[in-house]
Design an enzyme around this catalytic site. Structure first.
Site, PDB file in Angstrom:
ATOM      1  N   LYS A   1      44.292  27.160  28.709  1.00  0.00           N
ATOM      2  CA  LYS A   1      44.231  26.781  30.129  1.00  0.00           C
ATOM      3  C   LYS A   1      44.169  25.264  30.317  1.00  0.00           C
ATOM      4  O   LYS A   1      44.715  24.739  31.295  1.00  0.00           O
ATOM      5  CB  LYS A   1      43.065  27.463  30.836  1.00  0.00           C
ATOM      6  CG  LYS A   1      41.688  27.037  30.398  1.00  0.00           C
ATOM      7  CD  LYS A   1      40.605  27.833  31.122  1.00  0.00           C
ATOM      8  CE  LYS A   1      39.227  27.526  30.576  1.00  0.00           C
ATOM      9  NZ  LYS A   1      38.778  26.165  30.797  1.00  0.00           N
TER      10      LYS A   1
ATOM     11  N   ARG B   1      32.021  33.200  21.330  1.00  0.00           N
ATOM     12  CA  ARG B   1      32.422  32.518  22.573  1.00  0.00           C
ATOM     13  C   ARG B   1      33.194  33.460  23.496  1.00  0.00           C
ATOM     14  O   ARG B   1      33.023  33.416  24.715  1.00  0.00           O
ATOM     15  CB  ARG B   1      33.281  31.290  22.239  1.00  0.00           C
ATOM     16  CG  ARG B   1      32.492  30.167  21.574  1.00  0.00           C
ATOM     17  CD  ARG B   1      33.406  29.030  21.152  1.00  0.00           C
ATOM     18  NE  ARG B   1      33.978  28.340  22.290  1.00  0.00           N
ATOM     19  CZ  ARG B   1      35.019  27.517  22.216  1.00  0.00           C
ATOM     20  NH1 ARG B   1      35.616  27.312  21.051  1.00  0.00           N
ATOM     21  NH2 ARG B   1      35.466  26.904  23.299  1.00  0.00           N
TER      22      ARG B   1
END
Length: 210
Positions: A13, A167
């Site tokens: 992203k 994560r």
């Protein structure tokens, strides 16, 4: 145009945010970067954040939101901005709404967990010069040896499979619910991340036009 980029760590992203920033000539605002800038500049919120960062604690939402608000009030954001890394939770998204900050579009870069683990755990960096490689997509000529300087190629701790999986677990529990939050507002567009960055960028620009 005010845009938020969502996506799991390793989904790319940040790269897409940079591409859109260049094309639309609007700033990309990364939470980590603006907290560091606020600390350096000694702003009111930066000084509050300093108490937490110096003791190794997470900066609380109200201070992060205050720093975001300070940054969005600057002149370069008047024509639009991109938020990358914020909001991370529903309460942070609600706080943005309460601040009266209108978001035009939310782009979610979707990549499967398996692909992310493969991408990130395959990364290697030269311990000597910092050159980057990948065991699958950008192999060195000699296994474990840097093409540029002959240094040893190592895996960063952040790229270890177990770290990546942890994560991703946090992302799915804390940040992924934002997809439904923004979908309910009619602002969410999902972009399927491609192996080729340029293909993902093309889909991202198309999503912004929809």
């Amino acid at each position: 145009m005010n845009i938020i980029f969502l996506g799991a760590p390793g989904a790319g992203k940040g790269t897409q945010a940079e591409k859109v920033s260049e094309k639309l000539a609007i700033p990309t605002i990364s939470t980590g970067n603006i907290i560091r800038a606020a600390l350096k500049n000694g702003t009111e919120m930066g000084l509050k954040a300093k108490e937490y960062t110096e003791s190794g604690r997470l900066v609380p939402d109200d201070i992060v939101i205050g720093i975001i608000k300070e940054r969005l009030s600057e002149d370069d954001c008047k024509g639009g901005f991109i938020l990358d890394g914020f909001p991370r939770t529903i309460p942070q998204a609600q706080a943005l709404d309460e601040m009266g900050i209108a978001i035009d579009k939310v782009i979610d870069i979707e990549v499967s967990d398996d692909a992310i683990v493969r991408r990130m755990s395959g990364r290697r960096v030269c311990a000597k010069c910092g050159s980057s490689y990948h065991l699958e997509f950008n192999k060195p000529k000699v296994d474990g040896v840097c093409d540029s300087c002959g240094g040893e190629l190592v895996q960063r701790k952040d790229d270890a499979a177990e770290t990546v999986l942890e994560r991703l677990k946090v992302y799915h529990s804390e940040t992924e619910p934002l997809k439904d939050f923004y979908k309910s507002k009619g602002k969410l567009s999902i972009v399927e991340g491609q192996e080729n960055i340029a293909d993902t960028t093309s889909l991202t620009f198309k999503a912004l036009e929809d």
